[in-house]
Design a protein around this motif. Structure first.
Motif, mmCIF file in Angstrom:
data_model
loop_
_atom_site.group_PDB
_atom_site.id
_atom_site.type_symbol
_atom_site.label_atom_id
_atom_site.label_comp_id
_atom_site.label_asym_id
_atom_site.label_seq_id
_atom_site.Cartn_x
_atom_site.Cartn_y
_atom_site.Cartn_z
ATOM 1 N N ASP A 137 -2.109 5.188 -3.953
ATOM 2 C CA ASP A 137 -2.311 5.173 -2.504
ATOM 3 C C ASP A 137 -2.728 3.800 -1.997
ATOM 4 N N THR A 138 -2.487 2.753 -2.772
ATOM 5 C CA THR A 138 -2.824 1.407 -2.320
ATOM 6 C C THR A 138 -1.780 0.909 -1.330
ATOM 7 N N ARG A 174 2.539 1.533 -0.575
ATOM 8 C CA ARG A 174 3.088 1.995 0.701
ATOM 9 C C ARG A 174 3.932 0.915 1.361
#
Length: 243
Positions: free
Chosen positions: A158-159, A163
């Motif tokens: 989820d860094t 993304r």
């Protein structure tokens, strides 16, 4: 006291800066300072195209931030300035290298720069072919796939980099069954073309001496750098390989 300008090599993503930088490393006593806002992060190498393990040349400010951390531009400029001073003290030539739209203007505001760039030709087919070659390399031996899988395993899923809409978002959509491999590759090329245009729009506001990737060999840029070293007074303070 007059402060000598520091050397910068820039250009948009995927234009082929590495080949030009390799030539400069062979000819001049250079130490490279990263000027790419993605390559400051640890672990991720395939997508950003990190090459700091090559050539035995000292490189600085690569991979020094956790993937969870955000880049502070002011802190980067302070670190980069300190590193440049240390390189100069060793009798080597500091060279900032990268295509960041935020870091280059910030460095320019902090110190005098001699900026040389590699730009693509005004030929959309050439640009697409060059970027397509880069994208194909991501999937050779599943390099990008394995990097993403390992990133998820390490807790980096989820860094911001994962993304990132330039490479990783499309690759994750492909792995998640949201697009075919060919759709993924085309989406990556399209995103890179948009990034190139955005970078060039910023670069065109700066004073940059350009060579063109499709017609100017790396030796052409090296000749420009050699002339600059002579004219700027750097040669007398350099130690190591002959410039």
């Amino acid at each position: 006291m007059t402060v000598r300008a520091r050397l910068v090599i820039t250009g948009p993503t995927g234009v082929g800066k590495t080949e030009y930088v390799n030539e400069l490393m062979e000819r001049f006593p250079i130490e490279v300072i990263n000027m790419d806002s993605i390559q400051v992060h640890a672990f991720f190498r395939v997508g950003p195209g990190r090459g700091d393990a090559r050539h035995g040349v000292r490189r600085h400010l690569y991979g020094y931030l956790s993937p969870h951390d955000s880049l502070d531009v002011a802190a980067y400029v302070r670190n980069a300035t300190a590193v440049a001073h240390e390189i100069e003290h060793q009798g080597h030539l500091p060279m900032f290298e990268g295509g960041s739209r935020s870091l280059l203007p910030a460095l320019r505001a902090a110190m005098p720069l001699a900026i040389f760039g590699i730009r693509p030709p005004n030929d959309l087919d050439w640009r697409k072919a060059r970027l397509r070659k880069r994208v194909e390399g991501y999937f050779t031996d599943d390099l990008l796939v394995r990097e993403i899988q390992e990133a998820v395993r390490l807790g980096y899923g989820d860094t911001r980099l994962m993304r990132d809409p330039l490479v990783y978002m499309q690759a994750r959509d492909y792995l998640g069954g949201k697009m075919t491999l060919e759709e993924c590759k085309r989406a990556m090329v399209g995103s890179m073309l948009q990034m190139q245009d955005a970078q060039l729009a910023v670069f065109d506001t700066l004073d940059i001496s350009w060579v063109t990737a499709s017609k100017d060999a790396p030796s052409v840029l090296a000749g420009h750098i050699e002339s600059w070293i002579e004219a700027s007074g750097w040669r007398s303070s350099l130690r190591g390989q002959a410039a």
